[in-house]
Design an enzyme around this catalytic site. Sequence first.
Site, PDB file in Angstrom:
ATOM      1  N   LYS A 284       0.948  -0.919  -0.040  1.00  0.00           N
ATOM      2  CA  LYS A 284       0.066  -0.154   0.150  1.00  0.00           C
ATOM      3  C   LYS A 284       0.822   1.311   0.128  1.00  0.00           C
ATOM      4  O   LYS A 284       1.979   1.339   0.615  1.00  0.00           O
ATOM      5  CB  LYS A 284      -0.824   0.115   1.391  1.00  0.00           C
ATOM      6  CG  LYS A 284      -1.924  -0.977   1.372  1.00  0.00           C
ATOM      7  CD  LYS A 284      -3.029  -1.110   0.442  1.00  0.00           C
ATOM      8  CE  LYS A 284      -4.012  -2.051   0.213  1.00  0.00           C
ATOM      9  NZ  LYS A 284      -5.087  -2.282  -0.502  1.00  0.00           N
TER      10      LYS A 284
ATOM     11  N   ASP B  98      -2.094  -5.186  -6.184  1.00  0.00           N
ATOM     12  CA  ASP B  98      -3.451  -4.660  -5.885  1.00  0.00           C
ATOM     13  C   ASP B  98      -4.138  -4.973  -7.046  1.00  0.00           C
ATOM     14  O   ASP B  98      -3.872  -5.095  -8.282  1.00  0.00           O
ATOM     15  CB  ASP B  98      -3.549  -3.565  -5.229  1.00  0.00           C
ATOM     16  CG  ASP B  98      -4.478  -3.621  -4.096  1.00  0.00           C
ATOM     17  OD1 ASP B  98      -5.443  -4.419  -4.102  1.00  0.00           O
ATOM     18  OD2 ASP B  98      -4.249  -2.872  -3.008  1.00  0.00           O
TER      19      ASP B  98
ATOM     20  N   HIS C 103      -8.794 -12.426  -7.775  1.00  0.00           N
ATOM     21  CA  HIS C 103      -9.185 -11.304  -7.292  1.00  0.00           C
ATOM     22  C   HIS C 103     -10.760 -10.982  -7.619  1.00  0.00           C
ATOM     23  O   HIS C 103     -10.821 -11.260  -8.751  1.00  0.00           O
ATOM     24  CB  HIS C 103      -8.396  -9.859  -7.316  1.00  0.00           C
ATOM     25  CG  HIS C 103      -8.561  -8.901  -6.264  1.00  0.00           C
ATOM     26  ND1 HIS C 103      -9.652  -8.159  -6.274  1.00  0.00           N
ATOM     27  CD2 HIS C 103      -7.609  -8.624  -5.369  1.00  0.00           C
ATOM     28  CE1 HIS C 103      -9.871  -7.366  -5.227  1.00  0.00           C
ATOM     29  NE2 HIS C 103      -8.494  -7.503  -4.725  1.00  0.00           N
TER      30      HIS C 103
ATOM     31  N   LYS D  67     -12.929  -5.075   6.490  1.00  0.00           N
ATOM     32  CA  LYS D  67     -13.488  -3.590   6.269  1.00  0.00           C
ATOM     33  C   LYS D  67     -14.903  -3.772   5.238  1.00  0.00           C
ATOM     34  O   LYS D  67     -15.341  -2.843   4.908  1.00  0.00           O
ATOM     35  CB  LYS D  67     -12.438  -2.749   5.952  1.00  0.00           C
ATOM     36  CG  LYS D  67     -11.906  -3.079   4.308  1.00  0.00           C
ATOM     37  CD  LYS D  67     -10.898  -2.282   3.705  1.00  0.00           C
ATOM     38  CE  LYS D  67     -10.383  -2.862   2.429  1.00  0.00           C
ATOM     39  NZ  LYS D  67      -9.211  -2.019   1.966  1.00  0.00           N
TER      40      LYS D  67
END
Length: 415
Positions: free
Chosen positions: A151, A179, A269, A310
């Site tokens: 990140k 990502d 993903h 989250k």
Amino acid sequence: MAGITYEDFLDTSYEPADSELVCTFSVDPAADMDMAAAASRVASESSNGTWAELQVDGEITDLSATAFEIDGRRVQVAYPDSLFEAGNMAQILSCIAGNIMGMKAVDRIRLLDCEWPEALTASFPGPRFGSAVRESIFGAGDRPITATVPKPKVGLSTDQHVQVGYEAWTGGIDLLKDDENLTDQPFNPFRDRLIESFGARDRAEAETGEKKSYLINVTADTNTMLERVDMVAEEGGEYVMVDVITCGWAAVQTVRDQCEKHDLAIHAHRAMHAAFDRVPNHGVSMRVLAQVARLCGVDQLHTGTADLGKLENEDSRGINDWLASDLHGLRDVLPVASGGLHPGLVPELVDRLGTNICIQAGGGIHGHPDGTHAGAKALRQAVDATVAGVDLDEYAAEHPELETAIGKWGTETPR
Ligand SMILES: O=C(COP(=O)(O)O)[C@H](O)[C@H](O)COP(=O)(O)O
Ligand SMILES: [Mg+2]
């Protein structure tokens, strides 16, 4: 089919044959429609019917689906296998999750679950490795494998990205992961990232004595993806990562074929899955998306954090159980828990989902007050403690990186 109308697609005395694909829907009929009328229209529009009574000359193959059960808003429909083209997921979804999603006869409709018959299942390859990657690639034994995504998710230069990967690997993480929106942008080109990351991987392996691997995101148009798959194989990778929903299943099937040639595993993903599965009572459930992913042959799939993270999750436990269940001999899929995880959540996560998972953390590693390397150590310590059945606070007393992580985040669910 002259004289056939949508009412002919409802028969509550019908018993589906073993060869049929049975789909379970949640149906909210339109205000001016009763459930029986809505259910028969679902079966009609998703197989061979339309809104009008048809006049067709001569005999044709009867490919009608049958709505055979209505229980509250739950409707079950059986589809004859000859309706489907073997091995063509796009065609199957154009039937069972196609026009019916926008039909005015229903206010809301959600494809909840499918029971896949043997012959149709056998027309798909399924995973090449499945959860066996934990042992065959990493020799991880009883512990979950771990992954981290650097990140910020985009913006790091290649050198920065590689350095973050190296620190994570040497801190005890198994898998570096791109990502979902990092592919081949000028600030971090695909080829440079691939080659330099593999160099760092080799150094990390030499330093730790552990196997390390990289989930590099090959997502692009299909031809470009195939070139990237070849590149990963040529440079000595074990995996490619694909954004399976945004790419589409046809592309995933093509990538799966190419990965077969190279013995590569596929990390899936699921970015954009929530467009299908988040609105209650409408769309396609994550459970069905996971079924489709398994048939198309991904080895690892994001299935959520059992509500600890989250992001909104649909029944991670139930989906993971399905991914591990027998499906006419097809391999299983390793579930990936990801999205807002940090070390303090690991014991509860493993309690809810078991150890046959991949635990993926981004912010929960790189947000560690002492940086990525310490963050990676803290996550690995949390995994090791949990698998050993040692209380996290007790373990933390002798592992300062874990102590700092727990001091910062406790056992809270982030938002
Ligand atoms: O970037 C992350 C996680 O980052 P962080 O660990 O910082 O939250 C992943 O894209 C999400 O896991 C996707 O969610 P899901 O796994 O539910 O598809
Ligand atoms: Mg992400």
